[in-house]
Design a protein around this motif. Structure first.
Motif, PDB file in Angstrom:
ATOM      1  N   PRO A 153       0.804  -1.226   0.000  1.00 34.12           N
ATOM      2  CA  PRO A 153       0.000   0.000   0.000  1.00 34.12           C
ATOM      3  C   PRO A 153       0.836   1.274   0.000  1.00 34.12           C
ATOM      4  CG  PRO A 153       0.207  -0.774   2.231  1.00 34.12           C
ATOM      5  CD  PRO A 153       0.936  -1.782   1.358  1.00 34.12           C
ATOM      6  N   ILE A 154       0.227   2.353  -0.438  1.00 28.22           N
ATOM      7  CA  ILE A 154       0.776   3.650  -0.143  1.00 28.22           C
ATOM      8  C   ILE A 154       0.580   3.895   1.347  1.00 28.22           C
ATOM      9  CG2 ILE A 154       0.342   4.608  -2.434  1.00 28.22           C
ATOM     10  CD1 ILE A 154      -2.150   5.962  -1.166  1.00 28.22           C
ATOM     11  N   SER A 155       1.218   4.917   1.883  1.00 28.79           N
ATOM     12  CA  SER A 155       1.006   5.265   3.285  1.00 28.79           C
ATOM     13  C   SER A 155      -0.305   6.037   3.412  1.00 28.79           C
ATOM     14  CB  SER A 155       2.162   6.125   3.794  1.00 28.79           C
ATOM     15  OG  SER A 155       2.190   7.372   3.104  1.00 28.79           O
ATOM     16  N   ALA A 156      -0.815   6.120   4.634  1.00 33.63           N
ATOM     17  CA  ALA A 156      -2.044   6.888   4.863  1.00 33.63           C
ATOM     18  C   ALA A 156      -1.842   8.353   4.508  1.00 33.63           C
ATOM     19  CB  ALA A 156      -2.479   6.739   6.323  1.00 33.63           C
ATOM     20  N   ASP A 157      -0.684   8.906   4.860  1.00 33.56           N
ATOM     21  CA  ASP A 157      -0.412  10.299   4.504  1.00 33.56           C
ATOM     22  C   ASP A 157      -0.290  10.456   2.991  1.00 33.56           C
ATOM     23  OD1 ASP A 157      -0.532  11.284   7.057  1.00 33.56           O
ATOM     24  OD2 ASP A 157       1.643  11.262   7.383  1.00 33.56           O
ATOM     25  N   GLY A 186      -1.930   8.710   0.829  1.00 36.30           N
ATOM     26  CA  GLY A 186      -3.298   8.682   0.339  1.00 36.30           C
ATOM     27  C   GLY A 186      -3.981  10.027   0.498  1.00 36.30           C
ATOM     28  N   LYS A 187      -3.774  10.658   1.648  1.00 33.98           N
ATOM     29  CA  LYS A 187      -4.361  11.976   1.882  1.00 33.98           C
ATOM     30  C   LYS A 187      -3.801  13.006   0.907  1.00 33.98           C
ATOM     31  CE  LYS A 187      -4.961  10.980   6.811  1.00 33.98           C
ATOM     32  NZ  LYS A 187      -4.452  11.299   8.173  1.00 33.98           N
ATOM     33  N   LEU A 188      -2.514  12.886   0.607  1.00 31.59           N
ATOM     34  CA  LEU A 188      -1.900  13.793  -0.365  1.00 31.59           C
ATOM     35  C   LEU A 188      -2.540  13.592  -1.738  1.00 31.59           C
ATOM     36  CD1 LEU A 188       0.243  15.836  -1.275  1.00 31.59           C
ATOM     37  CD2 LEU A 188       1.847  13.916  -1.516  1.00 31.59           C
ATOM     38  N   LEU A 189      -2.724  12.341  -2.141  1.00 28.01           N
ATOM     39  CA  LEU A 189      -3.363  12.070  -3.427  1.00 28.01           C
ATOM     40  C   LEU A 189      -4.764  12.665  -3.472  1.00 28.01           C
ATOM     41  CD1 LEU A 189      -2.379   8.332  -4.018  1.00 28.01           C
ATOM     42  CD2 LEU A 189      -1.514  10.325  -5.259  1.00 28.01           C
ATOM     43  N   TYR A 190      -5.503  12.499  -2.390  1.00 25.79           N
ATOM     44  CA  TYR A 190      -6.860  13.064  -2.326  1.00 25.79           C
ATOM     45  C   TYR A 190      -6.814  14.572  -2.573  1.00 25.79           C
ATOM     46  CZ  TYR A 190     -11.324  14.612  -0.388  1.00 25.79           C
ATOM     47  OH  TYR A 190     -12.548  15.210  -0.211  1.00 25.79           O
ATOM     48  N   ASN A 191      -5.930  15.270  -1.876  1.00 22.67           N
ATOM     49  CA  ASN A 191      -5.850  16.724  -2.019  1.00 22.67           C
ATOM     50  C   ASN A 191      -5.427  17.137  -3.424  1.00 22.67           C
ATOM     51  OD1 ASN A 191      -6.611  17.012   0.626  1.00 22.67           O
ATOM     52  ND2 ASN A 191      -4.646  17.796   1.358  1.00 22.67           N
ATOM     53  N   LEU A 192      -4.479  16.406  -3.993  1.00 23.24           N
ATOM     54  CA  LEU A 192      -4.004  16.750  -5.335  1.00 23.24           C
ATOM     55  C   LEU A 192      -5.114  16.591  -6.377  1.00 23.24           C
ATOM     56  CD1 LEU A 192      -0.464  15.077  -5.301  1.00 23.24           C
ATOM     57  CD2 LEU A 192      -0.955  17.541  -5.318  1.00 23.24           C
ATOM     58  N   VAL A 193      -5.876  15.515  -6.261  1.00 26.29           N
ATOM     59  CA  VAL A 193      -6.967  15.299  -7.214  1.00 26.29           C
ATOM     60  C   VAL A 193      -8.083  16.313  -6.991  1.00 26.29           C
ATOM     61  CG1 VAL A 193      -8.746  13.667  -7.976  1.00 26.29           C
ATOM     62  CG2 VAL A 193      -6.416  12.872  -7.559  1.00 26.29           C
ATOM     63  N   ARG A 194      -8.373  16.655  -5.742  1.00 24.26           N
ATOM     64  CA  ARG A 194      -9.382  17.688  -5.490  1.00 24.26           C
ATOM     65  C   ARG A 194      -8.955  19.002  -6.130  1.00 24.26           C
ATOM     66  NH1 ARG A 194     -13.438  17.570  -1.776  1.00 24.26           N
ATOM     67  NH2 ARG A 194     -14.157  19.173  -3.217  1.00 24.26           N
ATOM     68  N   ALA A 195      -7.674  19.327  -6.025  1.00 27.73           N
ATOM     69  CA  ALA A 195      -7.191  20.601  -6.567  1.00 27.73           C
ATOM     70  C   ALA A 195      -7.144  20.598  -8.091  1.00 27.73           C
ATOM     71  CB  ALA A 195      -5.801  20.911  -6.006  1.00 27.73           C
ATOM     72  N   ALA A 196      -6.717  19.478  -8.672  1.00 29.44           N
ATOM     73  CA  ALA A 196      -6.553  19.415 -10.131  1.00 29.44           C
ATOM     74  C   ALA A 196      -7.878  19.232 -10.858  1.00 29.44           C
ATOM     75  CB  ALA A 196      -5.603  18.267 -10.489  1.00 29.44           C
ATOM     76  N   ARG A 197      -8.832  18.567 -10.224  1.00 29.79           N
ATOM     77  CA  ARG A 197     -10.152  18.307 -10.796  1.00 29.79           C
ATOM     78  C   ARG A 197     -10.053  17.677 -12.191  1.00 29.79           C
ATOM     79  NH1 ARG A 197     -14.000  20.508  -7.719  1.00 29.79           N
ATOM     80  NH2 ARG A 197     -15.551  20.200  -9.363  1.00 29.79           N
ATOM     81  N   PRO A 198      -9.301  16.587 -12.320  1.00 28.93           N
ATOM     82  CA  PRO A 198      -9.138  15.959 -13.633  1.00 28.93           C
ATOM     83  C   PRO A 198     -10.394  15.230 -14.077  1.00 28.93           C
ATOM     84  CG  PRO A 198      -8.137  14.584 -11.954  1.00 28.93           C
ATOM     85  CD  PRO A 198      -8.590  15.839 -11.259  1.00 28.93           C
ATOM     86  N   ILE A 231      -6.234   0.269  -2.080  1.00 29.43           N
ATOM     87  CA  ILE A 231      -6.118   1.320  -1.066  1.00 29.43           C
ATOM     88  C   ILE A 231      -5.980   2.692  -1.720  1.00 29.43           C
ATOM     89  CG2 ILE A 231      -4.636   2.261   0.748  1.00 29.43           C
ATOM     90  CD1 ILE A 231      -4.130  -0.573   1.712  1.00 29.43           C
ATOM     91  N   SER A 232      -4.984   2.839  -2.585  1.00 31.49           N
ATOM     92  CA  SER A 232      -4.784   4.135  -3.236  1.00 31.49           C
ATOM     93  C   SER A 232      -5.966   4.494  -4.125  1.00 31.49           C
ATOM     94  CB  SER A 232      -3.485   4.124  -4.048  1.00 31.49           C
ATOM     95  OG  SER A 232      -3.444   3.017  -4.935  1.00 31.49           O
ATOM     96  N   THR A 233      -6.589   3.490  -4.737  1.00 31.25           N
ATOM     97  CA  THR A 233      -7.738   3.744  -5.601  1.00 31.25           C
ATOM     98  C   THR A 233      -8.877   4.388  -4.832  1.00 31.25           C
ATOM     99  OG1 THR A 233      -7.120   1.644  -6.667  1.00 31.25           O
ATOM    100  CG2 THR A 233      -9.112   2.721  -7.444  1.00 31.25           C
ATOM    101  N   LEU A 234      -9.080   3.976  -3.588  1.00 32.32           N
ATOM    102  CA  LEU A 234     -10.151   4.564  -2.781  1.00 32.32           C
ATOM    103  C   LEU A 234      -9.907   6.044  -2.527  1.00 32.32           C
ATOM    104  CD1 LEU A 234     -11.030   1.854  -0.099  1.00 32.32           C
ATOM    105  CD2 LEU A 234     -12.248   2.421  -2.205  1.00 32.32           C
ATOM    106  N   TYR A 235      -8.660   6.422  -2.258  1.00 30.31           N
ATOM    107  CA  TYR A 235      -8.357   7.841  -2.059  1.00 30.31           C
ATOM    108  C   TYR A 235      -8.626   8.632  -3.337  1.00 30.31           C
ATOM    109  CZ  TYR A 235      -6.073   7.000   2.464  1.00 30.31           C
ATOM    110  OH  TYR A 235      -5.812   6.680   3.767  1.00 30.31           O
ATOM    111  N   LEU A 236      -8.221   8.078  -4.470  1.00 28.52           N
ATOM    112  CA  LEU A 236      -8.445   8.751  -5.754  1.00 28.52           C
ATOM    113  C   LEU A 236      -9.930   8.868  -6.054  1.00 28.52           C
ATOM    114  CD1 LEU A 236      -5.715   6.873  -7.840  1.00 28.52           C
ATOM    115  CD2 LEU A 236      -5.544   9.205  -6.942  1.00 28.52           C
ATOM    116  N   ALA A 237     -10.651   7.778  -5.839  1.00 24.06           N
ATOM    117  CA  ALA A 237     -12.078   7.762  -6.136  1.00 24.06           C
ATOM    118  C   ALA A 237     -12.855   8.680  -5.198  1.00 24.06           C
ATOM    119  CB  ALA A 237     -12.614   6.340  -6.054  1.00 24.06           C
ATOM    120  N   ALA A 238     -12.449   8.747  -3.935  1.00 23.31           N
ATOM    121  CA  ALA A 238     -13.111   9.654  -2.992  1.00 23.31           C
ATOM    122  C   ALA A 238     -12.961  11.098  -3.456  1.00 23.31           C
ATOM    123  CB  ALA A 238     -12.517   9.477  -1.595  1.00 23.31           C
TER     124      ALA A 238
END
Length: 215
Positions: free
Chosen positions: A56-60, A62-74, A86-93
């Motif tokens: 897995p990625i680390s929990a932190d 995952g949180k970083l990925l979440y923030n980056l995708v929220r900001a980029a809005r791809p 695990i990482s997919t859930l952060y991205l999908a959220a």
């Protein structure tokens, strides 16, 4: 003001905590795997041997990925290396909370794909996730990506990036995990050279993440 924060959904929290807990056995499983002569196995044998390893990625991270995708809005997030999701859930959220977009994720192991799809359905995020089964160097041919996570087999991160590269728009964010692993070195050398069209920075999460912007 109302807002959505899918990472706080009890179904998502439960899935993530359960998988992170299970990944605590990764070192022991990996030790048994390498003891069986991992390096001498064929690619298919290595995939089968690693089927119980979460990686897995680390929990932190995952949180970083979440923030980056929220900001980029791809419109489309492409992930190389689903594993157990695990990482997919952060991205999908993040995609869900953006109100638009989709995650395309890739995995070779049928066992991991089946487990990940069950998790995506249980968390209610399966409608924003498409899982592609097989070799990412084939399944991602022609894919468009507004955001990329490279967290599969490290030797394949550069080939997958080069496959996606012709369709990456300027400003696209590309993230690679595990910067301390020696087999990621060819990828890091490539994205850290501005002549190849990227600007990169290493972010100090648990395993280190390389965040690159397509120039």
């Amino acid at each position: 003001m109302t807002y959505t924060y899918t990472l706080a959904d009890p179904r998502v929290e439960s899935a993530l905590s359960g998988m992170f807990a299970a990944s605590g056995n990764d070192d022991a499983v990996a030790a048994r795997t390498f003891a069986r002569g991992f390096a001498a196995m064929t690619f298919e044998e290595q995939i089968a041997a690693a089927a119980e390893i979460y990686m897995p990625i680390s929990a932190d991270g995952g949180k970083l990925l979440y923030n980056l995708v929220r900001a980029a809005r791809p419109a489309t997030v492409v992930e190389f290396g689903t594993s157990y999701g695990i990482s997919t859930l952060y991205l999908a959220a993040a995609v869900r909370d953006n109100g638009a977009g989709h995650v395309i994720t890739t995995e070779y192991s049928k066992e991991k794909i089946d487990a990940a799809r069950r998790t995506f359905a249980e968390t209610g995020l399966d409608d924003v996730i498409t899982v592609l089964e097989g070799d990412a160097r084939e399944t991602l041919a022609g894919a468009d990506a507004g955001f990329v996570l490279l967290d599969g087999w490290k030797e394949l991160c550069l080939p997958v990036l080069r496959l996606l590269e012709p369709r990456l728009a300027p400003g696209t964010t590309i993230v690679a995990d595990d910067v301390n692993l020696p087999n990621l070195r060819p990828y890091l050398d490539y994205v850290r050279d501005p002549a190849n069209g990227y600007h990169s920075v290493t972010f100090p999460t648990e395993d280190g993440m390389e965040i690159s912007c397509r120039l």
